[in-house]
Write a protein that holds these residues in place. Structure first.
Motif, mmCIF file in Angstrom:
data_model
loop_
_atom_site.group_PDB
_atom_site.id
_atom_site.type_symbol
_atom_site.label_atom_id
_atom_site.label_comp_id
_atom_site.label_asym_id
_atom_site.label_seq_id
_atom_site.Cartn_x
_atom_site.Cartn_y
_atom_site.Cartn_z
ATOM 1 N N ASN A 90 45.108 54.051 18.838
ATOM 2 C CA ASN A 90 44.789 55.461 19.011
ATOM 3 C C ASN A 90 45.076 55.972 20.420
ATOM 4 O OD1 ASN A 90 42.810 54.184 20.454
ATOM 5 N ND2 ASN A 90 41.077 55.117 19.379
ATOM 6 N N GLY A 91 45.677 55.112 21.253
ATOM 7 C CA GLY A 91 46.015 55.504 22.624
ATOM 8 C C GLY A 91 44.987 55.131 23.659
ATOM 9 N N ALA A 92 43.808 54.641 23.252
ATOM 10 C CA ALA A 92 42.767 54.253 24.213
ATOM 11 C C ALA A 92 43.230 53.081 25.066
ATOM 12 C CB ALA A 92 41.486 53.882 23.470
ATOM 13 N N GLN A 93 42.897 53.136 26.360
ATOM 14 C CA GLN A 93 43.286 52.085 27.294
ATOM 15 C C GLN A 93 42.104 51.706 28.177
ATOM 16 O OE1 GLN A 93 46.435 53.687 29.698
ATOM 17 N NE2 GLN A 93 47.742 54.206 27.967
ATOM 18 N N THR A 94 41.951 50.422 28.422
ATOM 19 C CA THR A 94 40.964 49.976 29.394
ATOM 20 C C THR A 94 41.302 48.543 29.812
ATOM 21 O OG1 THR A 94 38.587 49.891 29.914
ATOM 22 C CG2 THR A 94 39.268 48.970 27.788
ATOM 23 N N THR A 95 40.624 48.062 30.838
ATOM 24 C CA THR A 95 40.801 46.678 31.284
ATOM 25 C C THR A 95 39.451 46.100 31.681
ATOM 26 O OG1 THR A 95 41.079 47.001 33.680
ATOM 27 C CG2 THR A 95 43.022 47.371 32.292
ATOM 28 N N PHE A 96 39.378 44.782 31.687
ATOM 29 C CA PHE A 96 38.181 44.067 32.124
ATOM 30 C C PHE A 96 38.572 43.059 33.203
ATOM 31 C CE2 PHE A 96 37.366 45.590 27.869
ATOM 32 C CZ PHE A 96 36.097 46.154 27.997
ATOM 33 N N ASN A 97 37.884 43.149 34.323
ATOM 34 C CA ASN A 97 38.129 42.295 35.477
ATOM 35 C C ASN A 97 37.034 41.252 35.554
ATOM 36 O OD1 ASN A 97 38.487 41.173 38.051
ATOM 37 N ND2 ASN A 97 37.564 42.932 39.093
ATOM 38 N N PHE A 98 37.386 40.001 35.279
ATOM 39 C CA PHE A 98 36.415 38.918 35.424
ATOM 40 C C PHE A 98 36.969 37.825 36.348
ATOM 41 C CE2 PHE A 98 38.710 38.549 31.431
ATOM 42 C CZ PHE A 98 39.093 37.228 31.315
ATOM 43 N N ARG A 99 37.640 38.302 37.400
ATOM 44 C CA ARG A 99 38.120 37.409 38.456
ATOM 45 C C ARG A 99 36.923 36.769 39.156
ATOM 46 N NH1 ARG A 99 42.075 34.078 40.223
ATOM 47 N NH2 ARG A 99 43.070 34.694 42.170
ATOM 48 N N GLU A 100 37.092 35.525 39.603
ATOM 49 C CA GLU A 100 36.009 34.840 40.309
ATOM 50 C C GLU A 100 35.669 35.544 41.628
ATOM 51 O OE1 GLU A 100 38.655 31.672 38.352
ATOM 52 O OE2 GLU A 100 38.867 33.633 39.303
ATOM 53 N N LYS A 101 34.469 35.232 42.150
ATOM 54 C CA LYS A 101 34.028 35.787 43.429
ATOM 55 C C LYS A 101 33.750 34.662 44.424
ATOM 56 C CE LYS A 101 31.686 40.093 42.080
ATOM 57 N NZ LYS A 101 30.393 40.808 42.157
ATOM 58 N N ALA A 102 33.849 35.006 45.699
ATOM 59 C CA ALA A 102 33.418 34.073 46.739
ATOM 60 C C ALA A 102 31.894 33.971 46.723
ATOM 61 C CB ALA A 102 33.885 34.552 48.110
ATOM 62 N N PRO A 103 31.341 32.771 46.925
ATOM 63 C CA PRO A 103 29.881 32.629 46.982
ATOM 64 C C PRO A 103 29.270 33.416 48.143
ATOM 65 C CG PRO A 103 30.960 30.491 46.738
ATOM 66 C CD PRO A 103 32.035 31.479 47.058
ATOM 67 N N LEU A 104 27.989 33.668 48.058
ATOM 68 C CA LEU A 104 27.280 34.420 49.099
ATOM 69 C C LEU A 104 27.360 33.738 50.458
ATOM 70 C CD1 LEU A 104 24.166 35.368 46.967
ATOM 71 C CD2 LEU A 104 25.789 36.997 47.956
ATOM 72 N N ALA A 105 27.484 32.417 50.462
ATOM 73 C CA ALA A 105 27.524 31.672 51.731
ATOM 74 C C ALA A 105 28.937 31.543 52.307
ATOM 75 C CB ALA A 105 26.932 30.277 51.528
ATOM 76 N N ALA A 106 29.932 32.139 51.665
ATOM 77 C CA ALA A 106 31.326 32.003 52.118
ATOM 78 C C ALA A 106 31.580 32.816 53.390
ATOM 79 C CB ALA A 106 32.273 32.467 51.020
ATOM 80 N N THR A 107 32.513 32.321 54.234
ATOM 81 C CA THR A 107 32.905 33.020 55.462
ATOM 82 C C THR A 107 34.423 32.984 55.606
ATOM 83 O OG1 THR A 107 32.773 31.017 56.823
ATOM 84 C CG2 THR A 107 30.756 32.342 56.617
ATOM 85 N N ALA A 108 34.963 33.865 56.440
ATOM 86 C CA ALA A 108 36.419 33.991 56.596
ATOM 87 C C ALA A 108 37.062 32.724 57.131
ATOM 88 C CB ALA A 108 36.744 35.176 57.501
ATOM 89 N N ASP A 109 36.335 31.944 57.932
ATOM 90 C CA ASP A 109 36.902 30.737 58.538
ATOM 91 C C ASP A 109 36.312 29.454 57.946
ATOM 92 O OD1 ASP A 109 34.376 30.964 59.556
ATOM 93 O OD2 ASP A 109 34.980 30.821 61.677
ATOM 94 N N MET A 110 35.799 29.528 56.742
ATOM 95 C CA MET A 110 35.069 28.410 56.148
ATOM 96 C C MET A 110 35.930 27.170 55.906
ATOM 97 S SD MET A 110 34.582 29.901 52.258
ATOM 98 C CE MET A 110 34.005 28.375 51.521
ATOM 99 N N PHE A 111 37.252 27.332 55.854
ATOM 100 C CA PHE A 111 38.132 26.191 55.583
ATOM 101 C C PHE A 111 38.752 25.597 56.847
ATOM 102 C CE2 PHE A 111 38.610 29.044 51.794
ATOM 103 C CZ PHE A 111 37.850 28.267 50.933
#
Length: 569
Positions: A90-111
């Motif tokens: 019928n022309g309806a369009q949508t998407t679902f984003n279930f990409r993973e997230k970084a944990p709350l304890a993650a930091t930019a230099d964690m690696f």
């Protein structure tokens, strides 16, 4: 050889007794009541059975995805994430984003170690590489919004496969051999993948997964809460705490999937409907098609040197923009999607392309960037129901078998998606390392992805449903299948089987599949200034074409995928 011949009989018996018509090579499957295309024949059958019972495209996608979590553990998953694109008849369009997230304890230099370099490949190996999983939340959200049949009915086929077993296939052999060699370092993985935690399953032998069946039963009974709360959440959080991981009960409790508007464009009278950021694929596909629309690709000829040249130059420019701009929009609200997907912008880019001469990708033209390698081990599902509603879903664990770590007692593998973040802020080199700000690690941020589930429509109705695994090659694989169908008038199976190329801006080199291109074509292409390397395979596209005039559904499962099938009736 006699042992293997006997063991493979259960697999062959399945094909010859189901009465299901599956495509072979360049001949597509044909159906009128619905079609499911996936990377494992049993998962495609599970989805098709849901369609026969009156389920819609979303229902069949959910059932197929859970089945793949059982019989395609290299990429099908509970412990990963992905995207769904929906286009109704019928022309309806949508998407679902279930990409993973970084944990709350993650930091930019964690690696990073004290020297500022990545420590022990920690962004790809070990529990620090694990993002908060999104698959169960995404499938549940899509079903709650658009599903038709009861949730429990959709999870049941996967439970049956896990509890009662299915024939192991040749495609798993290398991994179970690896697990056997590394069982002391990965005891919970050995428990899940080896007989009695000790011996490998040979192709054709029945493989049962009792712990995974229990996890699936909790999901069946409680929906997303059966994963993000209660016993399963406790198993994940306790395992993380005991082994140096970051994910906590709070991380799991806070995770939510998102419903988003798709990114859209048009190409030669067709509408392109694809995934918005944090997927980079939708924006890049539309940008490249806009550039290519200015060339007569049909007249140039399929995979001629000049057509490969303009394809490469479109890829080069879209991937440079990908690295500069794309990230999680919840953390990067200024992504210039409208500009990047506009015809005007594509026209300006096209003016910079010289026919007969390659451009140069130069990391010095980028203020600072670290383009992180993405694994090719993802999987894609394309579904069309008898009403003509379409779903394109791509989901992943990142690397093949993800982190290779099974949650003890839960039976499923964890992803290593944190490796898709830029691990070294502000670093770029000509080998393809990039460190732009939009994709740096932040708590609860989703990492950029190249997954590109896409639906092509005509006059408001789905025509092509397509997607592929393959890391950053996904985008270019999907691009070439679309061009093959629209410009070169191939059927969906031929469009998928055709040989492919890939260029991603940096490193400045084009990958050619090592078959299907003549030496003359390669010589002409290199004489324009392009560098070439060869690869065995690029992607494993799963696609459907709906004939707009007859309504007949044609399915193509890429023969590059060992167990893939298009199944319909």
């Amino acid at each position: 050889m006699k042992r293997y011949s006997i063991l493979i009989l259960p697999v062959l018996f399945t094909f010859f007794t189901t009465g299901i018509f599956c495509q072979t090579g360049r001949t597509p499957a044909r159906a009128v009541n619905g079609m499911v295309v996936s990377s494992h024949y049993l998962a495609s059958q599970a989805g098709d059975e849901i369609l026969k019972k009156g389920g819609n495209a979303i229902d069949a996608t959910v059932a197929t995805a859970f089945a793949l979590a059982v019989n395609l553990p290299s990429a099908g998953n509970l412990g990963g994430g992905g995207f769904i694109v929906y286009h109704g008849n019928n022309g309806a369009q949508t998407t679902f984003n279930f990409r993973e997230k970084a944990p709350l304890a993650a930091t930019a230099d964690m690696f990073l170690g004290e020297d500022g370099k990545i420590k022990n490949n920690s962004n790809h190996e070990g529990l620090l590489a694990v993002g908060v999983p999104g698959t169960v939340a995404g499938l549940f959200k899509a079903h709650q919004k658009m599903g038709k049949l009861p949730w429990a009915q959709l999870v049941a086929p996967a439970i049956d496969l896990a509890e009662n077993g299915f024939p192991a296939t040749y495609d798993m052999n290398w991994f179970v051999e690896w697990v056997k060699k590394n069982k002391k370092e990965y005891p919970s993985t050995a428990k899940a993948f080896l007989k009695n935690g000790e011996e490998i399953y040979f192709p054709g032998e029945l493989w049962k997964q009792p712990d995974l069946a229990k996890t699936l039963k909790r999901i069946q009974a409680k929906g997303a809460d059966g994963f993000y709360k209660g016993e399963t959440a406790d198993l994940i959080a306790d395992y993380m705490k005991a082994n140096g991981g970051l994910i906590t009960r709070e991380d799991l409790l806070k995770y939510e999937a998102e419903e988003l508007k798709p990114v859209t464009g048009n190409y030669r009278g067709y509408e392109i409907v694809s995934m918005a950021p944090p997927s980079s694929g939708g924006v890049a596909i539309i940008e490249m098609l806009n550039i290519l629309e200015g060339y007569d690709l049909k007249q140039m000829g399929h995979n001629s040197a000049i057509s490969l040249h303009v394809l490469t130059e479109a890829m080069r420019r879209a991937f440079a923009d990908r690295a500069l701009h794309i990230g999680d929009p919840n953390f990067n609200p200024g992504i210039p999607i409208e500009k990047l997907t506009s015809k005007e912008y594509a026209g300006r880019l096209r003016e910079t392309i010289e026919l007969g001469m390659a451009s140069v990708s130069d990391s010095a033209n980028f203020s600072a960037a670290h383009l992180v390698p993405e694994s090719p081990e993802t999987t894609h599902v394309s579904v069309v129901d008898k009403e003509g509603n379409a779903v394109s879903m791509t989901y992943t664990l990142e690397a093949s078998y993800g982190s290779r770590i099974v949650v003890d007692g839960a039976g499923f593998l964890l992803n290593n998606e944190m490796g898709d973040f830029n691990p070294i802020p502000g670093y770029t080199n000509s080998r393809g390392l990039i460190g732009t700000e939009p994709n740096l690690v932040e708590p609860e941020k989703r990492m950029v992805s190249s997954m590109t589930p896409t639906i092509v429509a005509k006059d408001g109705k789905p025509v092509i449903v397509i997607g592929s695994p393959g890391g950053r090659t996904i985008i270019n694989t999907v691009l070439q299948v679309i061009v093959n169908v629209i410009d070169h008038e191939m059927n969906i199976a031929r469009a998928i089987e055709a040989p492919r190329i890939h260029h991603q801006w940096l490193p400045d080199i084009t990958s050619f599949e090592n078959w299907g291109f003549s030496p003359d074509t390669r010589d002409l292409y290199e004489n324009m200034g392009h560098k070439i390397r060869t690869v065995t395979n690029q992607g494993q596209a799963m696609g459907i074409f709906i004939d707009p005039e007859t309504g007949i559904i044609y399915g193509g499962a890429d023969s590059r995928s060992y167990d893939a099938r298009a199944v319909g009736d």
